[in-house]
Design an enzyme around this catalytic site. Sequence first.
Site, PDB file in Angstrom:
ATOM      1  CG  HIS A 110      10.790  40.322 -17.463  1.00 34.84           C
ATOM      2  ND1 HIS A 110       9.579  40.394 -18.110  1.00 34.84           N
ATOM      3  CD2 HIS A 110      10.516  40.412 -16.138  1.00 34.84           C
ATOM      4  CE1 HIS A 110       8.607  40.509 -17.211  1.00 34.84           C
ATOM      5  NE2 HIS A 110       9.154  40.530 -16.008  1.00 34.84           N
ATOM      6  CE  LYS A 139       9.613  36.431 -16.827  1.00 38.27           C
ATOM      7  NZ  LYS A 139       9.485  35.689 -15.564  1.00 38.27           N
TER       8      LYS A 139
END
Length: 252
Positions: free
Chosen positions: A136, A140
């Site tokens: 990600h 995040k």
Amino acid sequence: MKAAIIGYGKMGREIERILAERGHETALIIDTDNAAELDAAHLAGIDVAIEFTTPQTAYDNIRTCLEAGTAVVSGTTGWTERLPELEELCRRRDGAMFYASNYCLGVNLLFRLNRELAAMIERLGAAYDVRIEEIHHTQKKDAPSGTAITLAEGVIGNLSAKKSWVNHAPGIECAAHRIDSPADAAPDQLVIGSLREGSVPGTHTVAYESEDDLLELRHTIKNRRTLALGAVVAAEFLCGRKGVYGMEDLMK
């Protein structure tokens, strides 16, 4: 549909665009600078609230909506050990809530394929080890991702060789993004490797490996629009309903 957006980051802005495209009204936007306005008075007249915030704030945000009698859709991850409390509150108050760790249709197809593959391997008694990798963007805040946890639960629920999962911390160096089991992982632990890179929306891989072959299930999100669209469709589904729902209900 009159909607509230709780959390006005990149996802919140994409949700706002899709609501407008589909003919809905964004009647309330809540973000950090006006968080105190998330109350019954401001939620009055709202059909559905769509919540994408942080692990630290999600529980209170959803609880506030349920206590105000407002249906709520949430996609915030990293806090779900308390999700059963809110599900019970929702049922007790005859409210409506929808939770998913990932609103992308393709990811939810991956969840199902992963469960079925694990069950098939269990029935065959095949000697496959399993690992999960998730990549990600660097913004995040939680690791592993909620999607990776859902995938891990799908394996653990269907493959007796795995009893629990363990996270290999974000930021680790892995050649070609290959996550191998850390030396201290027990054989019955499913390793979830977490990488944080650039602006990657989300890539998830479940690898089943034997001495003779490697079988991988992989899903890559190209942009956030697919997640925002799924959340808006979930809000449309939830509008006018009572109870606790998830993507399995929507896909049926």
